[in-house]
Write an enzyme that holds these catalytic residues in place. Structure first.
Site, PDB file in Angstrom:
ATOM      1  N   HIS A   1      -0.251   4.552   0.219  1.00 30.09           N
ATOM      2  CA  HIS A   1      -0.865   5.755   0.786  1.00 30.09           C
ATOM      3  C   HIS A   1      -1.452   5.415   2.156  1.00 30.09           C
ATOM      4  O   HIS A   1      -1.713   4.253   2.457  1.00 30.09           O
ATOM      5  CB  HIS A   1      -1.977   6.293  -0.131  1.00 30.09           C
ATOM      6  CG  HIS A   1      -3.095   5.312  -0.339  1.00 30.09           C
ATOM      7  ND1 HIS A   1      -3.007   4.266  -1.227  1.00 30.09           N
ATOM      8  CD2 HIS A   1      -4.320   5.214   0.254  1.00 30.09           C
ATOM      9  CE1 HIS A   1      -4.136   3.572  -1.197  1.00 30.09           C
ATOM     10  NE2 HIS A   1      -4.951   4.121  -0.299  1.00 30.09           N
TER      11      HIS A   1
ATOM     12  N   LYS B   1       0.852  -1.195   0.000  1.00 24.97           N
ATOM     13  CA  LYS B   1       0.000   0.000   0.000  1.00 24.97           C
ATOM     14  C   LYS B   1       0.883   1.240   0.000  1.00 24.97           C
ATOM     15  O   LYS B   1       1.815   1.355   0.808  1.00 24.97           O
ATOM     16  CB  LYS B   1      -0.904  -0.007   1.239  1.00 24.97           C
ATOM     17  CG  LYS B   1      -1.967   1.084   1.231  1.00 24.97           C
ATOM     18  CD  LYS B   1      -2.847   0.974   2.465  1.00 24.97           C
ATOM     19  CE  LYS B   1      -3.885   2.086   2.502  1.00 24.97           C
ATOM     20  NZ  LYS B   1      -4.652   2.058   3.764  1.00 24.97           N
TER      21      LYS B   1
END
Length: 225
Positions: free
Chosen positions: A106, A104
């Site tokens: 963000h 991921k």
């Protein structure tokens, strides 16, 4: 057989986690039995499951560890349920950690869910079942890339008692030899057969002579030599 093992096998059957028939496994092997931890779907079932795992971890590894690591995806609820049970049964605070399938980029960035891993952490890995050891091949480098940790061991629900990716040793023995940590299970497939073969459970014989012959044939091909 110890009472808790028979109780756990019946629990897997009740939850339709342990099934018999014709299945193709992640390893590509065709098997007459299959275990799917994704079928534990209620709070009550997950509470009980966490307690079985917690007791098995306590018996095999003690409580001197910091993190319970559950590989994505099925290992995630197993880890969460079990750290809660460790707190409830033993008053032991353990952090849970899991990996994402994709990194991921963000918000809560990275490949991990839950706790981050820190240098010096003692880690126990939790999974539903290990057939060939392929899943640990994927999990081990992810853990090692995060921090300098000590992996104390692997705990699974069911030892399928079949050969690993190479040679004639069991997958759990291969894991110990290759990675240097213990691998244990709550019950073995031998326990399952002893519990259910030609013995009705709630009016049903789950392993009759035909299925027993299929299991025997499977072990002729894939079992420990």
């Amino acid at each position: 057989m110890e009472n808790y093992k028979q109780e756990f096998i019946e629990f897997m059957v009740d939850c339709q986690v342990l099934k018999f028939g014709d299945f193709t496994l992640k390893s590509g092997r065709k098997s007459p039995f299959f275990m799917n931890a994704g079928a534990y779907v209620t709070g009550g079932a997950l509470n009980r499951l966490g307690e079985y795992y917690a007791k098995a971890i306590h018996d095999h590894y003690g409580l001197d560890f910091d993190v319970l690591f559950g590989p994505a995806y099925k290992g995630i609820p197993l880890a969460v349920a079990t750290v809660m049970a460790l707190d409830r049964l033993y008053g032991k605070e353990v952090r849970y950690c899991a990996n994402r399938k994709e990194v991921k980029d963000h918000g809560d960035t990275g490949i991990l869910l839950g706790s981050k891993l820190k240098d010096g952490d003692k880690v126990v890995i939790i999974e539903d079942v290990t057939t060939s050891g392929k899943s640990i091949e994927e999990t081990f480098p992810i853990i090692r890339a995060q921090a300098d940790v000590e992996i104390k061991g692997l705990i699974v629900s069911l030892n399928r008692m079949e050969r690993g990716l190479t040679g004639t040793k069991s997958a759990l023995d291969e894991i110990k030899e290759k990675y240097g940590f213990e691998a244990n299970a709550i019950v073995t497939m031998e326990d399952v057969v002893a519990c259910l073969y030609n013995k009705p459970y709630q009016g049903t014989v789950y392993i009759d002579d035909t299925l027993k012959a299929a299991i025997d044939a499977y072990y002729e091909q894939y079992g420990i030599k």
